[in-house]
Design an enzyme around this catalytic site. Sequence first.
Site, PDB file in Angstrom:
ATOM      1  N   ASN A 662       0.839  -1.194   0.000  1.00 39.75           N
ATOM      2  CA  ASN A 662       0.000   0.000   0.000  1.00 39.75           C
ATOM      3  C   ASN A 662       0.871   1.239   0.000  1.00 39.75           C
ATOM      4  OD1 ASN A 662      -2.947  -0.585   0.048  1.00 39.75           O
ATOM      5  ND2 ASN A 662      -2.326  -1.927   1.736  1.00 39.75           N
ATOM      6  N   HIS A 663       0.317   2.317   0.442  1.00 40.23           N
ATOM      7  CA  HIS A 663       1.076   3.570   0.495  1.00 40.23           C
ATOM      8  C   HIS A 663       2.287   3.394   1.399  1.00 40.23           C
ATOM      9  CE1 HIS A 663       2.007   7.788   1.251  1.00 40.23           C
ATOM     10  NE2 HIS A 663       1.276   8.074   0.213  1.00 40.23           N
ATOM     11  N   PRO A 664       3.466   3.914   1.029  1.00 40.92           N
ATOM     12  CA  PRO A 664       4.686   3.622   1.782  1.00 40.92           C
ATOM     13  C   PRO A 664       4.735   4.208   3.180  1.00 40.92           C
ATOM     14  CG  PRO A 664       5.115   5.260   0.091  1.00 40.92           C
ATOM     15  CD  PRO A 664       3.734   4.743  -0.161  1.00 40.92           C
ATOM     16  N   TYR A 665       3.754   5.004   3.587  1.00 41.96           N
ATOM     17  CA  TYR A 665       3.767   5.530   4.940  1.00 41.96           C
ATOM     18  C   TYR A 665       2.756   4.819   5.839  1.00 41.96           C
ATOM     19  CZ  TYR A 665       5.782   9.157   2.014  1.00 41.96           C
ATOM     20  OH  TYR A 665       6.510   9.819   1.073  1.00 41.96           O
ATOM     21  N   GLY A 668      -1.911   4.153   3.230  1.00 36.46           N
ATOM     22  CA  GLY A 668      -2.553   4.021   1.918  1.00 36.46           C
ATOM     23  C   GLY A 668      -3.892   3.327   1.959  1.00 36.46           C
TER      24      GLY A 668
END
Length: 809
Positions: A662-665, A668
């Site tokens: 998903n989103h890298p932080y 996501g």
Amino acid sequence: MTAPLGSVLALDLSQNVGGAFAGSLLADFGATVLVVEQPEAGTAVRRLVAPDAADAWWNYVGRNKYSLGIDTRASGATTLIDTLLAAADIVITDVGPRGWRGNRWLRRIQSGASRSPLVLDLYASGKDRPELWREGVSEIFAPALTGMLNMTGWPDAPPSSVEAPVAESMAAMMGVMGVLANLRARRSGQAAARVSIATHEAVQRMVEWQMPLAALTGTVARRNGNNFPMNAGISNMPRTLDGHYITFSAASQEVAVRLLTMIGGDQLAIDPRFATADARRIHMDALYEQIDAWCATRTRGDILQQAALADVVAGPIFDATNIASDPEIAERGNLQRLHAHDGSRFLASTPALRFSGQSGTGRYRSAPAVGADNALLSGFPGVTQRRLSAWRRSGALWQPAKAAPGSSSPGNATQRIAQLMQSRVGVAQAPVATPTAGPVSLPLTGLVVIELGTIIAGPFAGSLLSDLGATVIKIENPRQPDGLRQSGAKVAGLSIWWGVQARNKKCISLDLKHPRGQDLFRQLIARADVLIENFRPGTLEKLGCPVESLRTLRPTLTVLSISGYGHDVSHAHRPGFGKIAEGLSGMLPLTGVPDRPPLFTGFSLADTSTGLLGALAVCALQLGDQSSAKIDLALYESLLRVMEFQFHRVDLGKPSLRQGSNHPYGWGHDLGVSMPCVRCADEVWVQMRIERYQRPPAPHTEWADWARTRTAGKALAALKKLGIAAVAVRDGNSLANDRYFRARADVEDANHPVLGVFPVPGFFPKIPRGPEVERFNAASVGEHNDWVYRKFLGLSDDDYRALASDGII
């Protein structure tokens, strides 16, 4: 002690995570960091939202900074820009070459119209030759472009993203290290240079062995799940009776024997299947079954207690909630509750740097509202109330109509600016070398570093400092040299990993347990500027060389000490290891897929990130008269600093969970962004960035099915037409042959007398450099004894021969 960077002024013009993190690191060390923001909207980092907390990210990376609301389009902006540039030491940007043409700040620097501060450019693909970049230029694809993604995941599943801004954070650390080294050179009267680093380059250096491995052995590093064996062949993540995960690591035969004895007694330790590292590699599945079965009957607390008694390297796998409640994290003082500018409180990490017993800079200021600190401009030279009024009337200085509730006022910031300007009197300000000026002396030329570290963390810090020009003298025991010499694949008896990490070092042998060896060590310290060691706390004292006594020989000595848990805690004596540190950082529970255990990264992330942060700290302390200090770093702290965004959900009782790609932080899955990896017909993996509304072109088709019918090249072309950002996932082979990496010198060729010509990572960050640098150096034990003992220390021929015959060197 005062803050190491108390005399440094930085302008943060960045719009992305890497630049914001770079500014935050400078602020951690005490620099005055001014975030330059366009009116109303402010920096784009403010708009990075997290679930349940719209401004969580800004609260973290904006703390200890100051905000100036400046409209560069206004007619009166030029004099305001020049005033700030004339005072600044460092400018942080992330715009790349085209952005330099369109940015008034950078145009003024490039034209020579203003005094030229040092520029740190963190552009995603690097400032040089971006036209060669064929694929999506975005920092979020850096793991795919470095081989990191290809090495992380389960063997029978797609690569897994590490749901944290690893690449951006590591690039920021490496960029700050480079710019501080150049600032040191400038203040010493040497020519300094602008610093450029692409988002992928720091990680590329951290996985430095994969390209020569592929070229010399034909082996491409692959995903091994949680099987991350080092020399002794044991590293895994079993589950405990109370449902937790735990990790063991054994990087030496001695530790492996202790681990096997703890689990199954002497019989297991002498079992022919497990008695040696080679046997364990063959029977690894059977060994892990034994470990899993033993852990399944015991609680996490019981296992950790037994491991501590047996001196076995073991650690828990923590999520943010575990970290927030752990008494050992609390003892180290790794977390703090801070005030946001709206008056609310949030949990954050403390600066991951301790200087001679003091944590960070001892100050805290909440992340400011846009333009909240405009008044501090009155502290700059030549700025009168009349000039301030003119800037406001022209719109160059935007004055908020109403300050945000709880917004920090400049307070004594105006006085701080005035004192900072006064501290510059008499300080050398050498010119900044232009990119076309040709090679200049490396910024750490003349710095002498003694390296006592072994394996990864300490030696990686030494390797980075040697890249920047320091003379690094690596000391090894003549009968028990650095274990990295035996790590990983070997060609012609030479360890590939050792050869890359040991480049540019002077390797000497010295028995520090012998009184004569200790005397020689003291002679080296008397001529050194920096000592790097990553022993267990107390080791130097046992060798009769405590740090306090070494400082009497060299009062300005900087000591970088890296250990598993730090020197100032009751559990300091426990053995540490990189994978244990990953488990303590909160990273692993966010990596992997929901229906499987947490997942290791496929390389030594904790060791290399800690070595990188340590090298950065050394460069900071070398800037002025603050060099006499001990830097105390625990292996997990660099990652805890990178991972602090996870704490914003602790108070809500909603710790983030792993969600695959998903989103890298780690946000996501809440924001409708996914980054799946799909395998194409030619067996090449492609990573995509998919918005919630984007679907495969064929009805009732999954992206994985769509990719199987076309090659990676055709898939990337089709995705581009669909408006979907995507890249091919790199491995050691494709990295070495990539035209962009070659053009930017991210990949260079080493020419070894035994191994021949093969690719290795280039030198990062990018600065003009002299020609005399080694790309690969598989130096034998004591290869540079003659140079160090005879030329550097000036020993006589008789003394030198006696040392050798007595086995001291």
